[in-house]
Structures are given as C-alpha cells and as structure tokens.
Scaffold this active site. Structure first.
Site, PDB file in Angstrom:
ATOM      1  N   LYS A  22     -37.523 -76.932  -4.114  1.00 43.95           N
ATOM      2  CA  LYS A  22     -37.041 -75.641  -3.601  1.00 43.95           C
ATOM      3  C   LYS A  22     -38.198 -74.661  -3.369  1.00 43.95           C
ATOM      4  CE  LYS A  22     -35.365 -72.377  -6.547  1.00 43.95           C
ATOM      5  NZ  LYS A  22     -35.964 -71.046  -6.354  1.00 43.95           N
ATOM      6  N   ASN A  23     -39.055 -74.534  -4.360  1.00 47.90           N
ATOM      7  CA  ASN A  23     -40.090 -73.507  -4.263  1.00 47.90           C
ATOM      8  C   ASN A  23     -41.190 -73.858  -3.259  1.00 47.90           C
ATOM      9  OD1 ASN A  23     -38.692 -71.957  -6.029  1.00 47.90           O
ATOM     10  ND2 ASN A  23     -39.999 -72.382  -7.815  1.00 47.90           N
ATOM     11  N   ARG A  93     -35.236 -63.163  -3.910  1.00 49.09           N
ATOM     12  CA  ARG A  93     -36.544 -62.512  -3.956  1.00 49.09           C
ATOM     13  C   ARG A  93     -37.566 -63.176  -3.051  1.00 49.09           C
ATOM     14  NH1 ARG A  93     -38.144 -59.292  -7.564  1.00 49.09           N
ATOM     15  NH2 ARG A  93     -40.222 -60.145  -7.299  1.00 49.09           N
ATOM     16  N   CYS A 117     -34.643 -58.729 -11.627  1.00 50.12           N
ATOM     17  CA  CYS A 117     -33.625 -59.769 -11.782  1.00 50.12           C
ATOM     18  C   CYS A 117     -33.474 -60.076 -13.260  1.00 50.12           C
ATOM     19  CB  CYS A 117     -33.985 -61.008 -10.985  1.00 50.12           C
ATOM     20  SG  CYS A 117     -35.381 -61.886 -11.654  1.00 50.12           S
ATOM     21  N   ARG A 122     -40.448 -58.240 -12.394  1.00 47.75           N
ATOM     22  CA  ARG A 122     -41.033 -58.958 -11.260  1.00 47.75           C
ATOM     23  C   ARG A 122     -41.639 -58.055 -10.161  1.00 47.75           C
ATOM     24  NH1 ARG A 122     -37.493 -64.197 -10.178  1.00 47.75           N
ATOM     25  NH2 ARG A 122     -39.524 -64.953  -9.495  1.00 47.75           N
ATOM     26  N   PRO A 123     -42.777 -57.440 -10.475  1.00 47.13           N
ATOM     27  CA  PRO A 123     -43.446 -56.564  -9.494  1.00 47.13           C
ATOM     28  C   PRO A 123     -44.034 -57.348  -8.317  1.00 47.13           C
ATOM     29  CG  PRO A 123     -44.844 -56.895 -11.418  1.00 47.13           C
ATOM     30  CD  PRO A 123     -43.534 -57.572 -11.722  1.00 47.13           C
ATOM     31  N   ILE A 124     -44.423 -56.642  -7.253  1.00 49.84           N
ATOM     32  CA  ILE A 124     -45.060 -57.314  -6.105  1.00 49.84           C
ATOM     33  C   ILE A 124     -46.391 -56.661  -5.727  1.00 49.84           C
ATOM     34  CG2 ILE A 124     -42.952 -58.300  -5.075  1.00 49.84           C
ATOM     35  CD1 ILE A 124     -43.203 -55.878  -3.055  1.00 49.84           C
ATOM     36  N   LEU A 126     -49.358 -57.459  -6.415  1.00 55.48           N
ATOM     37  CA  LEU A 126     -50.422 -58.376  -5.969  1.00 55.48           C
ATOM     38  C   LEU A 126     -50.224 -58.792  -4.504  1.00 55.48           C
ATOM     39  CD1 LEU A 126     -50.674 -60.656  -9.141  1.00 55.48           C
ATOM     40  CD2 LEU A 126     -52.354 -58.963  -8.392  1.00 55.48           C
ATOM     41  N   ASP A 308     -40.373 -71.995 -15.664  1.00 54.07           N
ATOM     42  CA  ASP A 308     -39.096 -72.472 -15.126  1.00 54.07           C
ATOM     43  C   ASP A 308     -38.533 -73.664 -15.910  1.00 54.07           C
ATOM     44  OD1 ASP A 308     -39.197 -70.492 -13.258  1.00 54.07           O
ATOM     45  OD2 ASP A 308     -39.621 -71.774 -11.539  1.00 54.07           O
ATOM     46  N   ARG A 400     -28.125 -72.257  -6.600  1.00 56.33           N
ATOM     47  CA  ARG A 400     -29.293 -71.757  -5.877  1.00 56.33           C
ATOM     48  C   ARG A 400     -30.419 -72.786  -5.884  1.00 56.33           C
ATOM     49  NH1 ARG A 400     -31.831 -67.395  -8.654  1.00 56.33           N
ATOM     50  NH2 ARG A 400     -33.414 -68.122  -7.239  1.00 56.33           N
TER      51      ARG A 400
HETATM   52  C1  UD1 Z   1     -42.385 -68.145  -8.577  1.00 52.39           C
HETATM   53  C2  UD1 Z   1     -41.167 -69.037  -8.628  1.00 52.39           C
HETATM   54  C3  UD1 Z   1     -40.408 -68.799  -9.918  1.00 52.39           C
HETATM   55  C4  UD1 Z   1     -41.334 -68.960 -11.108  1.00 52.39           C
HETATM   56  C5  UD1 Z   1     -42.609 -68.156 -10.954  1.00 52.39           C
HETATM   57  C6  UD1 Z   1     -43.653 -68.447 -12.025  1.00 52.39           C
HETATM   58  C7  UD1 Z   1     -40.611 -69.236  -6.282  1.00 52.39           C
HETATM   59  C8  UD1 Z   1     -39.664 -68.921  -5.181  1.00 52.39           C
HETATM   60  N1  UD1 Z   1     -40.330 -68.716  -7.484  1.00 52.39           N
HETATM   61  O1  UD1 Z   1     -41.907 -66.792  -8.604  1.00 52.39           O
HETATM   62  O2  UD1 Z   1     -39.342 -69.723  -9.984  1.00 52.39           O
HETATM   63  O3  UD1 Z   1     -40.677 -68.561 -12.286  1.00 52.39           O
HETATM   64  O4  UD1 Z   1     -43.220 -68.422  -9.684  1.00 52.39           O
HETATM   65  O5  UD1 Z   1     -43.994 -69.789 -12.014  1.00 52.39           O
HETATM   66  O6  UD1 Z   1     -41.567 -69.966  -6.093  1.00 52.39           O
HETATM   67  N2  UD1 Z   1     -46.693 -60.604 -10.969  1.00 52.39           N
HETATM   68  C9  UD1 Z   1     -47.281 -59.366 -10.907  1.00 52.39           C
HETATM   69  N3  UD1 Z   1     -47.482 -58.815  -9.667  1.00 52.39           N
HETATM   70  C10 UD1 Z   1     -47.131 -59.456  -8.513  1.00 52.39           C
HETATM   71  C11 UD1 Z   1     -46.533 -60.714  -8.598  1.00 52.39           C
HETATM   72  C12 UD1 Z   1     -46.323 -61.274  -9.845  1.00 52.39           C
HETATM   73  O7  UD1 Z   1     -47.623 -58.769 -11.923  1.00 52.39           O
HETATM   74  O8  UD1 Z   1     -47.344 -58.906  -7.424  1.00 52.39           O
HETATM   75  C13 UD1 Z   1     -46.433 -61.207 -12.291  1.00 52.39           C
HETATM   76  C14 UD1 Z   1     -44.978 -61.543 -12.514  1.00 52.39           C
HETATM   77  O9  UD1 Z   1     -44.261 -60.426 -13.039  1.00 52.39           O
HETATM   78  C15 UD1 Z   1     -45.062 -62.684 -13.484  1.00 52.39           C
HETATM   79  C16 UD1 Z   1     -46.333 -63.414 -13.060  1.00 52.39           C
HETATM   80  O10 UD1 Z   1     -47.087 -62.471 -12.317  1.00 52.39           O
HETATM   81  O11 UD1 Z   1     -45.254 -62.209 -14.803  1.00 52.39           O
HETATM   82  C17 UD1 Z   1     -46.076 -64.625 -12.208  1.00 52.39           C
HETATM   83  O12 UD1 Z   1     -45.198 -64.307 -11.142  1.00 52.39           O
HETATM   84  P1  UD1 Z   1     -45.239 -65.088  -9.765  1.00 52.39           P
HETATM   85  O13 UD1 Z   1     -46.068 -66.319  -9.939  1.00 52.39           O
HETATM   86  O14 UD1 Z   1     -45.608 -64.157  -8.679  1.00 52.39           O
HETATM   87  O15 UD1 Z   1     -43.715 -65.508  -9.583  1.00 52.39           O
HETATM   88  P2  UD1 Z   1     -42.890 -65.589  -8.263  1.00 52.39           P
HETATM   89  O16 UD1 Z   1     -43.748 -66.002  -7.114  1.00 52.39           O
HETATM   90  O17 UD1 Z   1     -42.046 -64.376  -8.128  1.00 52.39           O
END
Ligand code: UD1
Length: 421
Positions: A22-23, A93, A117, A122-124, A126, A308, A400
């Site tokens: 999926k991912n 997301r 969620c 789950r910030p963005i 980065l 996961d 999902r």
């Molecule tokens: C992806 C996976 C999700 C998995 C996660 C970690 C998909 C669709 N989802 O989610 O199933 O649990 O990887 O393996 O592939 N973070 C920040 N800032 C950011 C982005 C992330 O601080 O801009 C933090 C997050 O809060 C978290 C960590 O970094 O603590 C890892 O998150 P991330 O690897 O980005 O997860 P996702 O891509 O959302």
C-alpha cells in the site's frame, strides 16, 4: 457500518499470499499521474480503500484511472488541476503526496492541510521545508497549503526531524526534485522499502536517482518523465501481520511473496521471541514449537522495527511468558489498541512512550474497536487466538490497508464473518 465476528481458538494452517505494498502504490500512482507524460501501467496493486481514495484525488486533478484485477492503468493528465480539496485529503493523509509533484509539474499547488489522526499529531513541516529548499514559496492559509515556484532548483538538504527521517517528506521532495533544474541531494532520507520502490519507479520513468536504499539520495533533474510499466513490491507490513497471526494462533503458515531483506527487524524480533522462521526463495514458513518469550521492542525508522508493526507484535507478546517492553519512538501516541487488548484479558500498562506487557496464559473474546489500521489488525489476530467470540467494529480502518483480510485468513483456517449493522 460493518463489523467482523471472529470466532477464536482457531489454528492457522496453509499458505497466505502477500498483496502489493500500500505505502509504495500511493506515491507511485501519484508520480505516474502527475509527473509522467505517458500512460503508466502498475501491476500488483492491492484493492484497498486507500487506493480508491487516492484514485478519487488523482481523478479530481484530471487523471484517468482504471483498476482491473490488480493492475492500475493511469492515463497522463493533459489539463492538470492544481487543487486537492479538503473533502478528499481529509480521508487520507497520503494525499499530501500530490504537493511536491504538482509544484514540480505546474509551478503551483493548493492542497488541503492534512489533520491529525488516531496515532498522533503528524506534522508536515519537513515536507514544506524540503520544498522551500528547492525554491518553492509555501504559505499555509485557511486550511490549505499554497506552494509555488516558477522553476524548482536542485540543492543539498538535510531532511530529518526530531523523530528521525520522514517517509512522506522524502517521497514528496524526491518526486519534486526529479523535474527540478540541477542536482538535489537529500541527506537523512528515509530508507523504507517503499521509498526505494518509488525511487526505482521514478528511475523507470526516466529520473536520474543515485543512492537508492541509502540515507543520501542524489537526484539529477531531468526535463521530462515518461509513462512506464512497473510491478509494485509486496507489502512488508501485511507480511509481518500474517507472520504474527501464524505465531499467535500457534499455527503452521507459509507467508508467500516476501523476502527477509524487506522485513529485517520484524524477522529478528519474531525469532528472538521463540517463533521459527524458515525462509526460501518465495516466502517464509512460520511455526511456533515452543512457548513465546517476552522481548523488548523499540520502533525506529527502517531498518529499525517499524511502528506499523508495533500493535501486531504487542498482540503476540500479550501471550508470551514474562514481561515485554515496547518503546514507541516514531508515533509516540500510538497505543490506543492497548486498552482494547486489555478488554480481551491482556495485561498492558502504559508509561509515556512505553508499553509494559505482562504475558497472560490466554485472551478471551470481547467487543472491541479498531482505532486505526494496524490496531484493527492486532485485534483480528488476538481474536483468532482468544477463546470465544470477538466482535470488531470500525472495520473500515482495516479495509484501508488489508486486501480481503477475512478471506485470506479464512482460507487458512480462521473463522471470521463480516456483518453489516
Ligand atoms: C508513513 C506511513 C505510515 C508509517 C510512517 C512511519 C505511508 C502512506 N504512511 O507515514 O504508515 O507509520 O510512515 O513509518 O507511507 N514528522 C515530522 N515532520 C514531518 C513529517 C513527519 O516531524 O514533516 C514526524 C512524524 O510525526 C513521525 C516521524 O516524523 O514522528 C515519521 O513520520 P513519517 O515517516 O513522515 O510518516 P508518514 O510519511 O506520515
């Protein structure tokens, strides 16, 4: 709303096939629909709600998509829209993946800011920082992210946050960088198997990427990417879930379509707990000749133990001898399933980012609720191992990310029925 009725005390025996990842499919489909200039054909695509949600997002942007059996046909978008609205993004997301590719291709994007969620905030930041490094101007206003850049320009950046590398930010920035001018170097890149699969797909489209599978990705921008035909890798987390399901029911299952390289930490920990894994070229046989031992697990980015799989291994450790400690270092609030497992007779205490699990001799069926995708998976596994009947609600979380889960498990001896409310 649907529920699963799981009649427990069943032993799984037989072969369980693993579906496509999926991912990996999600960003690959985005790249195909937005970055590609020709038709792409993706094989080994799982039929999941998340894939259908992404399809709606991409069709909303102008793509034409067909899913037949497990093959996804993605037509190039001629008149691309640049807006991904709240109504679609809030459902998943991973819709944030369209941000980087839209800026790279159209010079602008308007994407709804994804909310939190059940597994945490789950910030963005980065994702945004990475695109800013490439020269995009990014503003967050009225719930939307607006990004624009006449041309993205390659540069060096360090893309790790306080919880380590980010899967999503690495994918977003890597996709954007494929069409940037010049060379981009991403240090601190995520190394998950699905990130490598995305990089291989982009390379098949004509992108120039070095360092695939490492934490330093070097992307030399190209003018154009073509459509291509590609087979998506198998799902490491689904495979891990089936391994746990085999172990927790003390069954004898063959999980087909996975390699040890995809799940190094999961294999290591499962074996440490006393489960036997016999690998061959096509998959792994799982048997549990001895009692399961308590172990300690700490989640970490790949090649560490994946967050996961944290819920699923917790389910298995509920039935282990002794005490286990799980430290959740990636999504630190991701423990809602512990309370549901306790409803089934488990003995789990939470202490900050840690779960302390005292093994119990057995679990008993109960009405429980899936709070997220992987929480749903552990409750199905625990329900199969428990005595009596477990009724799992909020099954939509499970749908999902797991294709035909009850069918796959019933084929190897489970007794699971889906009912409508
Ligand atoms: C992806 C996976 C999700 C998995 C996660 C970690 C998909 C669709 N989802 O989610 O199933 O649990 O990887 O393996 O592939 N973070 C920040 N800032 C950011 C982005 C992330 O601080 O801009 C933090 C997050 O809060 C978290 C960590 O970094 O603590 C890892 O998150 P991330 O690897 O980005 O997860 P996702 O891509 O959302």
């Amino acid at each position: 709303m649907e529920r699963l009725i799981i009649r427990g005390g069943t032993k799984l025996e037989g072969t369980i096939p693993v579906s496509g990842c999926k991912n990996a499919v999600l960003p690959i489909a985005v790249a195909a629909a937005i970055l590609g200039d020709g038709v792409s054909v993706l094989h080994n695509v799982p039929n999941l709600t998340d894939v259908r949600t992404l399809r709606a997002v991409l069709e909303g942007l102008g793509a034409t998509i067909k899913l037949k059996d497990s093959t996804l046909y993605i037509e190039p978008i001629n008149h691309l829209e640049y807006e991904a609205p709240y109504d679609l993004v809030r459902k998943m997301r991973a819709s944030i993946y369209v941000l980087g590719p839209l800026v790279a291709k159209l010079g602008k994007a308007k994407v709804s800011f994804p909310g939190g969620c059940a597994i945490g905030p789950r910030p963005i930041d980065l994702h945004i920082r990475g695109l800013e490094h490439l020269g995009a101007e990014v503003v967050v206003q009225e719930g939307y992210i607006y990004a624009q850049a006449e041309h993205l320009v390659g540069t060096e950046m360090y893309l790790t946050g306080q919880h380590g590398p980010s899967v999503g930010a690495t994918a977003n920035v890597m996709m954007a960088a494929t069409l940037a001018q010049g060379t981009t170097v991403i240090r601190g890149a995520a190394r998950e198997p699905h990130i490598s699969d995305l990089a291989r797909f982009l390379s098949a489209m004509g992108a120039d990427i070095d360092g695939i599978g490492t934490s330093v990705l070097t992307i030399r921008g190209v003018k154009q990417l073509r459509g291509t035909e590609y087979t998506v890798i198998s799902d490491d987390i689904e495979a891990g879930t089936f391994i746990v399901a085999g172990a927790i029911t003390r069954g004898d299952v063959y999980v087909k379509g996975i390699t040890p390289q995809q799940i190094p930490a999961i294999s290591e920990k499962i074996v440490e707990a006393g489960v036997e894994l016999d690998w061959d070229d096509n998959g792994v046989r799982v048997t549990t000749p001895r009692e399961i031992r308590g172990i300690d697990v700490a989640t970490a980015p790949f090649p560490g133990f994946p967050t996961d799989m944290q819920a699923q291994i917790m389910g298995m450790l509920c039935l282990a001898s002794g005490t286990s400690i799980i430290s959740e270092n990636v999504h630190t609030d991701r423990f809602i399933h512990a309370a549901e497992l306790n409803r089934m007779g488990a003995d789990i205490m939470l202490d900050g980012g840690k779960a302390i699990i005292n093994g119990v001799p057995g679990l008993s069926g109960a009405p429980v609720m899936a709070s997220d995708l992987r929480a749903g998976a552990v409750l199905v596994a625990a329900g199969m191992a428990a005595s009596g009947e477990t009724v799992l609600s909020r099954v939509y979380h499970l749908d999902r990310g797991y294709e035909a889960i009850e069918k796959k498990l019933n084929n190897v001896g489970a007794n699971i029925t889906r009912v409508k409310d």
